[in-house]
Design a protein around this motif. Structure first.
Motif, PDB file in Angstrom:
ATOM      1  N   ALA A   1       0.839  -1.197   0.000  1.00  0.00           N
ATOM      2  CA  ALA A   1       0.000   0.000   0.000  1.00  0.00           C
ATOM      3  C   ALA A   1       0.883   1.260   0.000  1.00  0.00           C
ATOM      4  CB  ALA A   1      -0.918   0.012   1.218  1.00  0.00           C
ATOM      5  N   TYR A   2       0.293   2.341  -0.386  1.00  0.00           N
ATOM      6  CA  TYR A   2       0.995   3.619  -0.295  1.00  0.00           C
ATOM      7  C   TYR A   2       0.859   4.155   1.123  1.00  0.00           C
ATOM      8  CZ  TYR A   2       2.081   3.686  -5.212  1.00  0.00           C
ATOM      9  OH  TYR A   2       2.611   3.374  -6.434  1.00  0.00           O
ATOM     10  N   VAL A   3       1.815   5.006   1.517  1.00  0.00           N
ATOM     11  CA  VAL A   3       1.930   5.452   2.900  1.00  0.00           C
ATOM     12  C   VAL A   3       2.131   6.967   2.925  1.00  0.00           C
ATOM     13  CG1 VAL A   3       3.470   5.356   4.912  1.00  0.00           C
ATOM     14  CG2 VAL A   3       2.871   3.249   3.711  1.00  0.00           C
ATOM     15  N   ILE A   4       1.455   7.640   3.835  1.00  0.00           N
ATOM     16  CA  ILE A   4       1.669   9.079   4.018  1.00  0.00           C
ATOM     17  C   ILE A   4       2.690   9.284   5.134  1.00  0.00           C
ATOM     18  CG2 ILE A   4       0.600  11.287   4.623  1.00  0.00           C
ATOM     19  CD1 ILE A   4      -1.958  10.313   3.301  1.00  0.00           C
ATOM     20  N   THR A   5       3.629  10.181   4.904  1.00  0.00           N
ATOM     21  CA  THR A   5       4.728  10.388   5.860  1.00  0.00           C
ATOM     22  C   THR A   5       4.733  11.826   6.389  1.00  0.00           C
ATOM     23  OG1 THR A   5       6.303  10.934   4.117  1.00  0.00           O
ATOM     24  CG2 THR A   5       6.084   8.596   4.701  1.00  0.00           C
ATOM     25  N   ASP A   6       5.750  12.147   7.169  1.00  0.00           N
ATOM     26  CA  ASP A   6       5.735  13.365   7.981  1.00  0.00           C
ATOM     27  C   ASP A   6       5.567  14.711   7.260  1.00  0.00           C
ATOM     28  OD1 ASP A   6       8.501  12.229   7.574  1.00  0.00           O
ATOM     29  OD2 ASP A   6       9.012  14.264   8.163  1.00  0.00           O
ATOM     30  N   PRO A   7       5.932  14.869   5.995  1.00  0.00           N
ATOM     31  CA  PRO A   7       5.677  16.204   5.406  1.00  0.00           C
ATOM     32  C   PRO A   7       4.197  16.603   5.415  1.00  0.00           C
ATOM     33  CG  PRO A   7       7.233  14.989   4.072  1.00  0.00           C
ATOM     34  CD  PRO A   7       6.696  14.013   5.082  1.00  0.00           C
ATOM     35  N   CYS A   8       3.303  15.636   5.542  1.00  0.00           N
ATOM     36  CA  CYS A   8       1.873  15.950   5.601  1.00  0.00           C
ATOM     37  C   CYS A   8       1.482  16.630   6.910  1.00  0.00           C
ATOM     38  CB  CYS A   8       1.059  14.663   5.427  1.00  0.00           C
ATOM     39  SG  CYS A   8      -0.731  14.911   5.449  1.00  0.00           S
ATOM     40  N   ILE A   9       2.261  16.404   7.968  1.00  0.00           N
ATOM     41  CA  ILE A   9       1.900  16.918   9.290  1.00  0.00           C
ATOM     42  C   ILE A   9       1.722  18.439   9.258  1.00  0.00           C
ATOM     43  CG2 ILE A   9       2.703  17.212  11.679  1.00  0.00           C
ATOM     44  CD1 ILE A   9       4.164  14.495  11.358  1.00  0.00           C
ATOM     45  N   CYS A  39      -6.369   0.548   0.145  1.00  0.00           N
ATOM     46  CA  CYS A  39      -5.577   1.127  -0.952  1.00  0.00           C
ATOM     47  C   CYS A  39      -5.395   0.091  -2.060  1.00  0.00           C
ATOM     48  CB  CYS A  39      -4.224   1.564  -0.411  1.00  0.00           C
ATOM     49  SG  CYS A  39      -3.079   2.158  -1.663  1.00  0.00           S
ATOM     50  N   ILE A  40      -5.710   0.488  -3.298  1.00  0.00           N
ATOM     51  CA  ILE A  40      -5.584  -0.433  -4.433  1.00  0.00           C
ATOM     52  C   ILE A  40      -4.265  -0.231  -5.190  1.00  0.00           C
ATOM     53  CG2 ILE A  40      -8.077  -0.743  -4.702  1.00  0.00           C
ATOM     54  CD1 ILE A  40      -7.912   1.260  -7.102  1.00  0.00           C
ATOM     55  N   ASN A  41      -3.371   0.546  -4.607  1.00  0.00           N
ATOM     56  CA  ASN A  41      -2.015   0.715  -5.159  1.00  0.00           C
ATOM     57  C   ASN A  41      -2.005   1.331  -6.552  1.00  0.00           C
ATOM     58  OD1 ASN A  41      -1.118  -0.578  -2.795  1.00  0.00           O
ATOM     59  ND2 ASN A  41      -1.255  -2.585  -3.746  1.00  0.00           N
ATOM     60  N   CYS A  42      -2.938   2.227  -6.809  1.00  0.00           N
ATOM     61  CA  CYS A  42      -2.999   2.827  -8.141  1.00  0.00           C
ATOM     62  C   CYS A  42      -1.950   3.914  -8.338  1.00  0.00           C
ATOM     63  CB  CYS A  42      -4.393   3.398  -8.400  1.00  0.00           C
ATOM     64  SG  CYS A  42      -4.787   4.825  -7.357  1.00  0.00           S
ATOM     65  N   GLY A  43      -1.487   4.507  -7.234  1.00  0.00           N
ATOM     66  CA  GLY A  43      -0.441   5.524  -7.322  1.00  0.00           C
ATOM     67  C   GLY A  43      -0.924   6.910  -7.711  1.00  0.00           C
ATOM     68  N   LEU A  44      -2.234   7.090  -7.859  1.00  0.00           N
ATOM     69  CA  LEU A  44      -2.745   8.389  -8.320  1.00  0.00           C
ATOM     70  C   LEU A  44      -2.525   9.510  -7.305  1.00  0.00           C
ATOM     71  CD1 LEU A  44      -6.065   7.276 -10.046  1.00  0.00           C
ATOM     72  CD2 LEU A  44      -4.000   8.161 -11.152  1.00  0.00           C
ATOM     73  N   CYS A  45      -2.441   9.162  -6.040  1.00  0.00           N
ATOM     74  CA  CYS A  45      -2.270  10.181  -5.001  1.00  0.00           C
ATOM     75  C   CYS A  45      -0.850  10.743  -4.967  1.00  0.00           C
ATOM     76  CB  CYS A  45      -2.597   9.596  -3.633  1.00  0.00           C
ATOM     77  SG  CYS A  45      -1.640   8.119  -3.230  1.00  0.00           S
ATOM     78  N   LEU A  46       0.078   9.938  -5.451  1.00  0.00           N
ATOM     79  CA  LEU A  46       1.498  10.258  -5.308  1.00  0.00           C
ATOM     80  C   LEU A  46       1.867  11.629  -5.873  1.00  0.00           C
ATOM     81  CD1 LEU A  46       3.989   8.571  -4.307  1.00  0.00           C
ATOM     82  CD2 LEU A  46       4.393   8.043  -6.713  1.00  0.00           C
ATOM     83  N   SER A  47       1.458  11.880  -7.108  1.00  0.00           N
ATOM     84  CA  SER A  47       1.936  13.074  -7.803  1.00  0.00           C
ATOM     85  C   SER A  47       1.191  14.337  -7.402  1.00  0.00           C
ATOM     86  CB  SER A  47       1.831  12.866  -9.308  1.00  0.00           C
ATOM     87  OG  SER A  47       0.508  12.545  -9.646  1.00  0.00           O
ATOM     88  N   VAL A  48       0.021  14.199  -6.791  1.00  0.00           N
ATOM     89  CA  VAL A  48      -0.742  15.414  -6.478  1.00  0.00           C
ATOM     90  C   VAL A  48      -0.326  16.070  -5.160  1.00  0.00           C
ATOM     91  CG1 VAL A  48      -2.742  14.640  -7.802  1.00  0.00           C
ATOM     92  CG2 VAL A  48      -2.673  14.231  -5.332  1.00  0.00           C
ATOM     93  N   CYS A  49       0.388  15.357  -4.313  1.00  0.00           N
ATOM     94  CA  CYS A  49       0.773  15.935  -3.013  1.00  0.00           C
ATOM     95  C   CYS A  49       1.856  17.002  -3.196  1.00  0.00           C
ATOM     96  CB  CYS A  49       1.267  14.844  -2.070  1.00  0.00           C
ATOM     97  SG  CYS A  49       1.790  15.533  -0.476  1.00  0.00           S
ATOM     98  N   PRO A  50       1.573  18.235  -2.773  1.00  0.00           N
ATOM     99  CA  PRO A  50       2.519  19.334  -3.006  1.00  0.00           C
ATOM    100  C   PRO A  50       3.801  19.216  -2.177  1.00  0.00           C
ATOM    101  CG  PRO A  50       0.713  20.082  -1.625  1.00  0.00           C
ATOM    102  CD  PRO A  50       0.350  18.696  -2.089  1.00  0.00           C
TER     103      PRO A  50
END
Ligand code: SF4
Ligand code: F3S
Length: 78
Positions: A1-9, A39-50
């Motif tokens: 699965a994809y994981v959100i890390t500390d820059p989101c805080i 999470c279906i591992n599509c990766g679509l969220c990856l590129s949109v996070c600023p």
């Protein structure tokens, strides 16, 4: 699965939730979390996070690896 890390805080941009086709990204406290079972591992969220907070769970940058457990723990055991 994809994981959100500390820059989101305290950033919590939220665009990842719009990009996610299965709505498996949840707000909680100071950051957002990806449900590892949904999470279906599509990766679509990856590129949109600023702030590049999202990683594939086997490619998490050094020093942020603990966030795999943090995302998992947020939802508790399945
Ligand atoms: Fe949602 Fe796809 Fe990102 Fe998983 S990889 S959180 S399914 S947008
Ligand atoms: Fe956080 Fe980036 Fe989503 S800042 S809320 S992971 S778009």
């Amino acid at each position: 699965a994809y994981v959100i890390t500390d820059p989101c805080i305290d950033v919590k941009d939220g665009d990842c939730t719009i990009a996610c086709p299965v709505d498996c990204i949840y707000e909680g406290g100071r950051m957002f979390y990806i449900h590892p079972g949904e999470c279906i591992n599509c990766g679509l969220c990856l590129s949109v996070c600023p702030v590049d907070a999202i990683s594939w769970d086997e490619e998490i940058p050094q020093g942020r690896v603990q966030f795999k457990a943090v995302n998992q723990d947020f939802f508790g055991p399945d």
